[in-house]
Scaffold this motif. Sequence first.
Motif, short mmCIF file in Angstrom:
data_model
loop_
_atom_site.label_atom_id
_atom_site.label_comp_id
_atom_site.label_asym_id
_atom_site.label_seq_id
_atom_site.Cartn_x
_atom_site.Cartn_y
_atom_site.Cartn_z
N ALA A 70 -69.95 23.88 38.36
CA ALA A 70 -69.85 23.90 39.81
C ALA A 70 -69.16 22.64 40.31
O ALA A 70 -68.37 22.70 41.26
CB ALA A 70 -71.24 24.03 40.41
N GLY A 71 -69.44 21.51 39.66
CA GLY A 71 -68.80 20.27 40.08
C GLY A 71 -67.29 20.36 39.92
O GLY A 71 -66.54 19.98 40.83
N VAL A 72 -66.86 20.87 38.77
CA VAL A 72 -65.42 20.98 38.55
C VAL A 72 -64.81 21.97 39.53
O VAL A 72 -63.72 21.75 40.06
CB VAL A 72 -65.12 21.38 37.09
N PHE A 73 -65.54 23.05 39.81
CA PHE A 73 -65.05 24.02 40.78
C PHE A 73 -64.85 23.35 42.13
O PHE A 73 -63.85 23.58 42.82
CB PHE A 73 -66.06 25.18 40.90
N LEU A 74 -65.78 22.46 42.48
CA LEU A 74 -65.68 21.73 43.75
C LEU A 74 -64.40 20.89 43.77
O LEU A 74 -63.67 20.88 44.77
CB LEU A 74 -66.91 20.84 43.90
N ILE A 75 -64.12 20.22 42.63
CA ILE A 75 -62.91 19.39 42.56
C ILE A 75 -61.67 20.25 42.77
O ILE A 75 -60.78 19.93 43.57
CB ILE A 75 -62.82 18.69 41.19
N ALA A 76 -61.63 21.40 42.04
CA ALA A 76 -60.45 22.26 42.15
C ALA A 76 -60.31 22.78 43.56
O ALA A 76 -59.20 22.83 44.11
CB ALA A 76 -60.57 23.42 41.16
N ALA A 77 -61.44 23.16 44.18
CA ALA A 77 -61.39 23.67 45.55
C ALA A 77 -60.86 22.60 46.48
O ALA A 77 -60.00 22.85 47.33
CB ALA A 77 -62.78 24.12 45.98
N ALA A 78 -61.36 21.36 46.30
CA ALA A 78 -60.90 20.27 47.15
C ALA A 78 -59.40 20.07 46.99
O ALA A 78 -58.68 19.78 47.94
CB ALA A 78 -61.64 18.99 46.78
N SER A 79 -58.93 20.26 45.75
CA SER A 79 -57.51 20.07 45.50
C SER A 79 -56.68 21.16 46.17
O SER A 79 -55.63 20.88 46.75
CB SER A 79 -57.28 20.07 43.99
N VAL A 80 -57.18 22.42 46.11
CA VAL A 80 -56.43 23.50 46.75
C VAL A 80 -56.39 23.29 48.26
O VAL A 80 -55.36 23.47 48.91
CB VAL A 80 -57.07 24.87 46.42
N VAL A 81 -57.53 22.87 48.83
CA VAL A 81 -57.56 22.65 50.27
C VAL A 81 -56.66 21.47 50.64
O VAL A 81 -56.01 21.49 51.68
CB VAL A 81 -59.02 22.40 50.72
N GLY A 82 -56.59 20.49 49.73
CA GLY A 82 -55.71 19.36 49.99
C GLY A 82 -56.46 18.14 50.46
O GLY A 82 -56.15 17.55 51.51
N ILE A 83 -57.49 17.76 49.71
CA ILE A 83 -58.27 16.58 50.07
C ILE A 83 -57.90 15.47 49.09
O ILE A 83 -57.89 15.70 47.89
CB ILE A 83 -59.78 16.91 49.97
N PRO A 84 -57.54 14.27 49.58
CA PRO A 84 -57.24 13.19 48.64
C PRO A 84 -58.52 12.80 47.90
O PRO A 84 -59.60 13.02 48.44
CB PRO A 84 -56.73 12.07 49.54
N PRO A 85 -58.45 12.25 46.72
CA PRO A 85 -57.28 11.81 45.98
C PRO A 85 -56.80 12.84 44.97
O PRO A 85 -56.16 12.46 44.01
CB PRO A 85 -57.81 10.60 45.26
#
Lengths: 129, 343, 506
Positions: free
Chosen positions: C380-395
Amino acid sequence: MDDLFYFIISKYNYWAAIVLFFIGLYGMIVRNNLMKKIIGMVIFQTAILLFFVSIGVKRGATVPILKFSPDKQPLLDATAYANPLPHVLILTAIVVGVAVLGVALALLQKIQRVHGTIEEDEILEDMRK
Amino acid sequence: MTWDTSLLWQFDILILLMMVICAVTALALEGLLSSAIVTGVYSFLICLMWTHMMAVDVAFTEAAVGAAISTVIFLGTAQYINRWIKKDRPREQGIKQLTIVIGVICAVMMLTATRDLPDWADPASPASTHLSPGYIAQGYHETATPNVVTSVLADYRGYDTMFEAVVVFAAALVVMVVLRRTSHKHRKVLHLRPKREGRDTVLRGAAQSIIPVMQIFALYVLCHGHYSPGGGFQGGVIFGASFILLALCYNLKFSMNRFREHLVLWCCAGGVLLYAGIGAACLGLGKNFLGYAALADLLGVTGKMARSHGILAVEVGVGITVMAVMVSLYYDLASGGDLEDGL
Amino acid sequence: MIDHAPVLMIVLPVFASLVLTLAGPLGHRAAYGLLILSIAGSLAAALATLVQVVEAGRPVHYHMGDWMPPMGIELVIDHLSAGILVMISGCALLTAIYSMHTARQDNPDRLHHYYALFALLVAGLMGMTATGDVFNLYVLLEISAISSYGLLARGRGKAYYATFRYLMMGTIGASFYLLGVGYIYIMTGSLNMADLSDILSRPEFKDSVSVRIGFTLIILGIWTKMALFPMHAWMPNAYSRAGTTTACLIAPLMTKVSVYVMLRIMFTVFSVDYIFQQIAWSRLVIYLASAAAVLGMITALSQRDLRKMLTYIIVAEIGYLTGGAWLANTAGYTGAVYHILADGLMTLCLFMAVGAIIYRTGVSTSVAMEGIFQRMPVTAGVFLIAAASVVGIPPFCGFFSKWYLLQGGVEAGEWVFVAALIIAGLVAAVMFFRLLEMAFFGRLDDAVMENGSQNAHAAALNIRMDEAPLTMLLPLVITGAALFGLGIYTNEVVQYLIRWSLPAGM
């Protein structure tokens, strides 16, 4: 009149290739039966091959296998032979074509077994169930 | 403007018209078996066309592949599917008509644009003057192979040809993976194939007399590809066709006893392995991948002859793979993947 | 040996696939090991080439069979392709490691043949990226296509029809490409990309109708292959019915490589001047791309099936990439190239995470996300990272690609594209927020009440730590870290790779 004749004569191959290309495309996109789509695909691909081979033709040239003079020297005049490069490309493309055809037919047999039909609209209905 | 009448344009136009008619008929017929046969006729016509365009190697291949093997696997498949199409439903006609209109517009645009293409058969066209004279002029000196198509196919563009062998290999693998899958329940199996005992005397007699000749001819085509039309691909298809003929005249089991499933798989991979292995050997001997000149010291010949021998060796590899793949496609498609009985 | 790295990275997987075909008797562990070994070799060769290219500051050429181009076929690895090659082999390696459990689950029989096709697909994609010959590209395109048909047909239940449609569209795409190559060949007489670019820059080709038709056909073919809106209809069904491993391999790579091919044709074979001055469709293409981005994301929002949702995200991302490439400025190009790398990793990460969740819960709809943070915290943590990346949250890297793309859009004055990027980002945020809310606060009881499905019920009973196996978790975590790493090293990537590959005249 002569000009028109010359124009037709120098382009008819391309026309045939383009017409066949669109007939094949029609079969692939519009026909409902999957087997017809595959047949459309075969026509579609050969049309492109016809276009390519047409590129290789040279007026007054013969098959691209070197001829030898009586003293065993090859005749290396490029205008005497048809352009070999499109032939090579098309050999490869024919092979690719039959490979895709085999895969398509295998999938077709499976579709018949799973859905009991090869009509596109009936398959879509079956999938919705 | 004069036109060289030796190109027999009347003949060309007649064949092209017949091709268009065949294409339309194949798509319009309601019986799928007959449309498969018409597709075979179409392939045969295009062979004539290509022979006439001096593309003998291509015509040879299309005769073996398009007119023979493709038709056989079409017919093999026709045993397992509904053989008659149902009329197109009125539904979605709107979208389909739109597609047709767009297609016709594109076709007209492309047809008018042919005005801009170089004239057909013009010896001064860019395609005839840029690279191809180089192959014709240097090919013999560099590879000692009079058939320019063979030298370009197996040497100058040998990398393409290696992947061509990989493509057929991949197709055999995919068909195997798709059809021989046992774990799925098949609810609607259609078995139209007739029970075949293989007792037809005429067919058996014909097969007995033709098959040895076919196989020898296949080997000739394979080995003589340097000097005449042909090569690994055509030879392989003809050799494969001899096993298919055996299966057609007797039955699938009979053919499979002579060329077992296991061996087929080994040949499929083995031919490509031979090809890629020669490429890698050249790499090991200090040249680039597929640089057959590296084999010169090993074979004790000049670099030029080494290239010629290299071409023969890779053609054998292509031949083995293609032969096995054609047989494998037939086994799978004609028997619906169960390898019990075929066409 | 280093000189031969360009060819080794392509033929190693080919050899592996030949051996794997015959490796049935050796058992699945040997097959798994062989696959990983060959792809690792491929990755090593790709990395070596990357280092070589960056150090030398110029492309590496490899002449097949010692024939000089344009007579022979050459491989050309420049700054652009080197980066993509590393991405392809890296993603493939991670997927190969990940496949240990899922591939066996999806392929009870003929696992070694499945792996053989896996290796062939990788070889095809690597070859497409490395080649410098337009016809060779077609052959390798067909290799990757045929092997992907085999992989996709192994999917769940009704995958055959979806695969058949994919085959039809794939063949149309490839054939359009081939006919386009024919048009270019008839006008120029060459097939080598560098040679073609020389010839096509001559003034007489500026207004040639045939060259323009050739270009149009090639681009249409590639768009069909990469599922640009509105030619995307084949993709969601094909990908969402695929097995987990297949989806992880094909979804991130196939479309990205097609985008790469588009860039190659646009900027290497043709030129900036030709594309943006002579053809001048960029406005239209950017509208298409904007529509793809917005509609793709909105459709994704409306999906219940997790994998279908992810596939529609790919449709949207293709919109970003295409738009960036056609913006005709440095920032847009940089964004597009950077986004190929970033999106490859993001898609891989999402598909892997979802694959792990489906593997553990057995549910493929969004219900599977309920309470995932308690049960599978790492996934779930990694999914959160990927989701944040798709949405476009730095870094994370997704932020930087969007930044470049937005900058490019503003510079070019393409406000529609800018708006589309922002809207798509917001929709993605809503979508992932909804999923993550379920993952954090999801009451499993509710899920059972609403859906009443047996799987959800079974999942509810097992509310305890139930993390995915290590072979799945490890690649997942590495990919997550890579998303972070690529984000941190954005400047370096742009400076050492993308700047160098900028087409002349941009």
